[in-house]
Design an enzyme around this catalytic site. Structure first.
Site, PDB file in Angstrom:
ATOM      1  N   HIS A   1       0.694  -1.538  -0.264  1.00  6.24           N
ATOM      2  CA  HIS A   1      -0.391   0.291   0.182  1.00  6.24           C
ATOM      3  C   HIS A   1       0.685   1.701   0.106  1.00  6.24           C
ATOM      4  CE1 HIS A   1      -3.769  -2.007   1.557  1.00  6.24           C
ATOM      5  NE2 HIS A   1      -3.637  -2.808   0.453  1.00  6.24           N
TER       6      HIS A   1
ATOM      7  N   GLU B   1       0.688   3.940   2.202  1.00  3.45           N
ATOM      8  CA  GLU B   1       1.539   4.470   3.232  1.00  3.45           C
ATOM      9  C   GLU B   1       2.600   3.236   3.569  1.00  3.45           C
ATOM     10  OE1 GLU B   1      -2.159   3.405   2.482  1.00  3.45           O
ATOM     11  OE2 GLU B   1      -2.921   4.281   4.315  1.00  3.45           O
TER      12      GLU B   1
ATOM     13  N   CYS C   1      -6.104   1.959   5.816  1.00  2.00           N
ATOM     14  CA  CYS C   1      -6.735   0.703   6.411  1.00  2.00           C
ATOM     15  C   CYS C   1      -5.808  -0.078   7.503  1.00  2.00           C
ATOM     16  CB  CYS C   1      -6.467  -0.726   5.316  1.00  2.00           C
ATOM     17  SG  CYS C   1      -4.848  -1.332   5.081  1.00  2.00           S
TER      18      CYS C   1
ATOM     19  N   CYS D   1      -1.921  -0.765   6.997  1.00  2.00           N
ATOM     20  CA  CYS D   1      -1.487   1.436   7.859  1.00  2.00           C
ATOM     21  C   CYS D   1      -1.409   1.195   8.389  1.00  2.00           C
ATOM     22  CB  CYS D   1      -1.467   1.560   6.485  1.00  2.00           C
ATOM     23  SG  CYS D   1      -1.051   0.774   5.261  1.00  2.00           S
TER      24      CYS D   1
END
Ligand SMILES: [Zn+2]
Length: 181
Positions: A64, A66, A94, A97
């Site tokens: 992801h 992040e 999410c 993260c």
């Protein structure tokens, strides 16, 4: 009596600038056919890590935006902890993260659009308000919310149009075959 309405203060220009940098990262994800989410990590006004969503291309469920930005920032600082840093991300983080940001002891996370499906900053749940989990990271949402959300809506609209086109092409090919059967 003040004429001013009681509303949220406008985000400071630096926050807008950093969120635009995160949007630019999201554009890289789009260019690779990934869901367009981007992130930057900022320390003392300087961007020290950037990342964009790329789980499909990397065959990596953790890729992801992040996580990618945190990794780059941690390498840059030579420290797995990132105190005094702010992460800007175009979409509400999410649970994975959010957990990583707490492990990094990030000072603050700022996100753009809310994610009603997997958001762990208030949409589905709020990990940051769990006192037993989080002592370090402050949370702010809704910065450039419209732009960040629109990018995702445009991406999914494009994908729907593409798959519709592919279905129509497939039907057309079948009809063509039938005509020559
Ligand atoms: Zn995530």
């Amino acid at each position: 009596m003040s004429e001013l309405h009681a509303c949220d203060p406008a985000p400071e220009p630096a926050a807008l600038r950093h969120m635009r940098a995160a949007l630019e990262q999201a554009g890289h994800a789009w260019a690779l056919g990934e869901v367009p989410v981007g992130a930057v990590v900022v320390k003392d006004g300087e961007v020290i890590g950037v990342g964009y969503n790329s789980p499909s291309g990397r065959h990596d469920p953790t890729a992801h935006a992040e996580i990618m930005a945190l990794r780059q920032a941690a390498l840059r600082l030579g420290n797995y902890r990132l105190p005094g840093c702010t992460l800007y991300v175009t979409l509400e983080p999410c649970a994975m993260c959010s957990g990583a940001m707490m492990h990094a002891r990030l000072e603050r996370v700022v996100y753009g659009a809310a994610d009603p499906k997997t958001g762990a900053c208030g949409s589905v749940l709020n990990l940051f308000e769990q006192e037993r989990l989080n002592h370090h990271t402050a949370l702010e949402g809704g910065v450039l919310e419209q732009e960040c959300g629109q990018l995702l809506r445009d991406f999914f609209a494009m994908r729907r149009a593409q798959s519709k086109q592919q279905r129509q092409l497939a039907v057309g090919t079948d009809q063509h075959k039938d005509a020559h059967a």
